[in-house]
Design a protein around this motif. Sequence first.
Motif, PDB file in Angstrom:
ATOM      1  N   ILE A  10       0.848  -1.201   0.000  1.00 45.94           N
ATOM      2  CA  ILE A  10       0.000   0.000   0.000  1.00 45.94           C
ATOM      3  C   ILE A  10       0.880   1.247   0.000  1.00 45.94           C
ATOM      4  O   ILE A  10       0.611   2.202  -0.739  1.00 45.94           O
ATOM      5  CB  ILE A  10      -0.976  -0.002   1.198  1.00 45.94           C
ATOM      6  CG1 ILE A  10      -1.896  -1.247   1.169  1.00 45.94           C
ATOM      7  CG2 ILE A  10      -1.794   1.271   1.250  1.00 45.94           C
ATOM      8  CD1 ILE A  10      -2.853  -1.321   0.002  1.00 45.94           C
ATOM      9  N   THR A  11       1.939   1.259   0.796  1.00 41.48           N
ATOM     10  CA  THR A  11       2.862   2.390   0.811  1.00 41.48           C
ATOM     11  C   THR A  11       3.503   2.573  -0.570  1.00 41.48           C
ATOM     12  O   THR A  11       3.628   3.699  -1.058  1.00 41.48           O
ATOM     13  CB  THR A  11       3.960   2.180   1.878  1.00 41.48           C
ATOM     14  OG1 THR A  11       3.332   2.007   3.143  1.00 41.48           O
ATOM     15  CG2 THR A  11       4.919   3.356   1.937  1.00 41.48           C
ATOM     16  N   SER A  12       3.888   1.463  -1.207  1.00 41.77           N
ATOM     17  CA  SER A  12       4.463   1.532  -2.556  1.00 41.77           C
ATOM     18  C   SER A  12       3.484   2.173  -3.530  1.00 41.77           C
ATOM     19  O   SER A  12       3.864   3.002  -4.356  1.00 41.77           O
ATOM     20  CB  SER A  12       4.809   0.130  -3.066  1.00 41.77           C
ATOM     21  OG  SER A  12       5.790  -0.470  -2.277  1.00 41.77           O
ATOM     22  N   LYS A  13       2.213   1.795  -3.430  1.00 46.90           N
ATOM     23  CA  LYS A  13       1.207   2.331  -4.345  1.00 46.90           C
ATOM     24  C   LYS A  13       0.961   3.806  -4.068  1.00 46.90           C
ATOM     25  O   LYS A  13       0.796   4.600  -4.994  1.00 46.90           O
ATOM     26  CB  LYS A  13      -0.095   1.524  -4.235  1.00 46.90           C
ATOM     27  CG  LYS A  13      -1.074   1.826  -5.332  1.00 46.90           C
ATOM     28  CD  LYS A  13      -0.506   1.427  -6.688  1.00 46.90           C
ATOM     29  CE  LYS A  13      -1.469   1.718  -7.806  1.00 46.90           C
ATOM     30  NZ  LYS A  13      -0.850   1.545  -9.115  1.00 46.90           N
ATOM     31  N   ILE A  14       0.934   4.205  -2.810  1.00 48.55           N
ATOM     32  CA  ILE A  14       0.729   5.616  -2.465  1.00 48.55           C
ATOM     33  C   ILE A  14       1.854   6.470  -3.057  1.00 48.55           C
ATOM     34  O   ILE A  14       1.609   7.501  -3.686  1.00 48.55           O
ATOM     35  CB  ILE A  14       0.626   5.809  -0.938  1.00 48.55           C
ATOM     36  CG1 ILE A  14      -0.692   5.221  -0.431  1.00 48.55           C
ATOM     37  CG2 ILE A  14       0.750   7.288  -0.561  1.00 48.55           C
ATOM     38  CD1 ILE A  14      -0.800   5.124   1.078  1.00 48.55           C
ATOM     39  N   ILE A  15       3.100   6.034  -2.888  1.00 50.49           N
ATOM     40  CA  ILE A  15       4.238   6.787  -3.418  1.00 50.49           C
ATOM     41  C   ILE A  15       4.174   6.865  -4.940  1.00 50.49           C
ATOM     42  O   ILE A  15       4.351   7.938  -5.529  1.00 50.49           O
ATOM     43  CB  ILE A  15       5.574   6.165  -2.953  1.00 50.49           C
ATOM     44  CG1 ILE A  15       5.739   6.365  -1.449  1.00 50.49           C
ATOM     45  CG2 ILE A  15       6.753   6.763  -3.722  1.00 50.49           C
ATOM     46  CD1 ILE A  15       6.868   5.565  -0.830  1.00 50.49           C
ATOM     47  N   SER A  16       3.885   5.739  -5.589  1.00 51.72           N
ATOM     48  CA  SER A  16       3.852   5.743  -7.058  1.00 51.72           C
ATOM     49  C   SER A  16       2.729   6.631  -7.582  1.00 51.72           C
ATOM     50  O   SER A  16       2.899   7.322  -8.584  1.00 51.72           O
ATOM     51  CB  SER A  16       3.731   4.321  -7.605  1.00 51.72           C
ATOM     52  OG  SER A  16       2.470   3.751  -7.347  1.00 51.72           O
ATOM     53  N   ILE A  17       1.602   6.648  -6.902  1.00 48.92           N
ATOM     54  CA  ILE A  17       0.487   7.506  -7.330  1.00 48.92           C
ATOM     55  C   ILE A  17       0.830   8.978  -7.116  1.00 48.92           C
ATOM     56  O   ILE A  17       0.522   9.818  -7.960  1.00 48.92           O
ATOM     57  CB  ILE A  17      -0.827   7.127  -6.612  1.00 48.92           C
ATOM     58  CG1 ILE A  17      -1.333   5.783  -7.133  1.00 48.92           C
ATOM     59  CG2 ILE A  17      -1.890   8.200  -6.812  1.00 48.92           C
ATOM     60  CD1 ILE A  17      -2.531   5.243  -6.387  1.00 48.92           C
ATOM     61  N   LEU A  18       1.472   9.303  -6.011  1.00 48.00           N
ATOM     62  CA  LEU A  18       1.842  10.702  -5.760  1.00 48.00           C
ATOM     63  C   LEU A  18       2.812  11.224  -6.823  1.00 48.00           C
ATOM     64  O   LEU A  18       2.638  12.331  -7.335  1.00 48.00           O
ATOM     65  CB  LEU A  18       2.440  10.859  -4.366  1.00 48.00           C
ATOM     66  CG  LEU A  18       1.461  10.713  -3.207  1.00 48.00           C
ATOM     67  CD1 LEU A  18       2.196  10.728  -1.870  1.00 48.00           C
ATOM     68  CD2 LEU A  18       0.392  11.788  -3.247  1.00 48.00           C
ATOM     69  N   VAL A  19       3.809  10.433  -7.171  1.00 49.09           N
ATOM     70  CA  VAL A  19       4.767  10.850  -8.198  1.00 49.09           C
ATOM     71  C   VAL A  19       4.063  11.011  -9.541  1.00 49.09           C
ATOM     72  O   VAL A  19       4.239  12.005 -10.250  1.00 49.09           O
ATOM     73  CB  VAL A  19       5.946   9.848  -8.293  1.00 49.09           C
ATOM     74  CG1 VAL A  19       6.809  10.127  -9.517  1.00 49.09           C
ATOM     75  CG2 VAL A  19       6.788   9.892  -7.028  1.00 49.09           C
ATOM     76  N   SER A  20       3.215  10.052  -9.896  1.00 43.87           N
ATOM     77  CA  SER A  20       2.523  10.136 -11.188  1.00 43.87           C
ATOM     78  C   SER A  20       1.496  11.265 -11.193  1.00 43.87           C
ATOM     79  O   SER A  20       1.196  11.820 -12.252  1.00 43.87           O
ATOM     80  CB  SER A  20       1.878   8.796 -11.556  1.00 43.87           C
ATOM     81  OG  SER A  20       0.803   8.495 -10.713  1.00 43.87           O
ATOM     82  N   THR A  21       0.962  11.639 -10.045  1.00 43.48           N
ATOM     83  CA  THR A  21       0.012  12.750  -9.964  1.00 43.48           C
ATOM     84  C   THR A  21       0.696  14.081 -10.272  1.00 43.48           C
ATOM     85  O   THR A  21       0.136  14.917 -10.992  1.00 43.48           O
ATOM     86  CB  THR A  21      -0.650  12.800  -8.571  1.00 43.48           C
ATOM     87  OG1 THR A  21      -1.381  11.596  -8.381  1.00 43.48           O
ATOM     88  CG2 THR A  21      -1.577  13.997  -8.433  1.00 43.48           C
ATOM     89  N   ILE A  22       1.885  14.285  -9.755  1.00 42.90           N
ATOM     90  CA  ILE A  22       2.635  15.511 -10.058  1.00 42.90           C
ATOM     91  C   ILE A  22       2.935  15.571 -11.557  1.00 42.90           C
ATOM     92  O   ILE A  22       2.735  16.602 -12.207  1.00 42.90           O
ATOM     93  CB  ILE A  22       3.921  15.585  -9.210  1.00 42.90           C
ATOM     94  CG1 ILE A  22       3.557  15.759  -7.736  1.00 42.90           C
ATOM     95  CG2 ILE A  22       4.822  16.720  -9.686  1.00 42.90           C
ATOM     96  CD1 ILE A  22       4.693  15.525  -6.767  1.00 42.90           C
ATOM     97  N   PHE A  23       3.383  14.463 -12.102  1.00 42.49           N
ATOM     98  CA  PHE A  23       3.633  14.344 -13.542  1.00 42.49           C
ATOM     99  C   PHE A  23       2.358  14.664 -14.326  1.00 42.49           C
ATOM    100  O   PHE A  23       2.367  15.441 -15.282  1.00 42.49           O
ATOM    101  CB  PHE A  23       4.122  12.912 -13.807  1.00 42.49           C
ATOM    102  CG  PHE A  23       4.348  12.571 -15.241  1.00 42.49           C
ATOM    103  CD1 PHE A  23       5.488  12.989 -15.905  1.00 42.49           C
ATOM    104  CD2 PHE A  23       3.434  11.785 -15.926  1.00 42.49           C
ATOM    105  CE1 PHE A  23       5.712  12.642 -17.228  1.00 42.49           C
ATOM    106  CE2 PHE A  23       3.637  11.436 -17.249  1.00 42.49           C
ATOM    107  CZ  PHE A  23       4.778  11.865 -17.904  1.00 42.49           C
TER     108      PHE A  23
END
Length: 173
Positions: free
Chosen positions: A49-62
């Motif tokens: 879940i932590t991995s998914k949160i981080i990946s979504i946050l990075v892709s959201t900025i992008f």
Amino acid sequence: MNLVERVREVLPPKYRELAKFLVVGGSSWVVDSGLFLILSHTILDEKVITSKIISILVSTIFSYILNREWSFSHRGGRERHHEAMLFFLVNGIGLLLNLVPLWISHYLIGISQPDYSRLTVSVADFVSGSIIGTLIGMAFRFWAYRRFVFPDELSSADEQQGTGGEPPVRAGS
């Protein structure tokens, strides 16, 4: 004739915004999925879940940068800081919607190690988090971006004056 010109020629204008949104979404999905797979199989091996949160946050900025400057560049109606705040609020809700299938897969259905093989868990995580969750989040985000984040179509006069995302000046505002 290059591919972009061919698409413009074939695609009706009302669908161009959706097409751009889908290109940005696809690019963001690659960033999200790639980073999720890297994180969840390396430094955050037991923290899916932590991995998914981080990946979504990075892709959201992008995604914000590409959506603001390309997909919805002809829309505005809000001051830039309000627009960014709403974008990240909408994406926070989208994040939760994206995590629901992954959470269901792991904690409700129980597809996790050691009960299932690493391959089975990885496939279930990918399908629930990166496909089902992304589709749910994408539908919500497209609706919410048009409705709340980038609500107004800018006239060609606004675009030529360079307001490009800044709200049009309204009487009495």
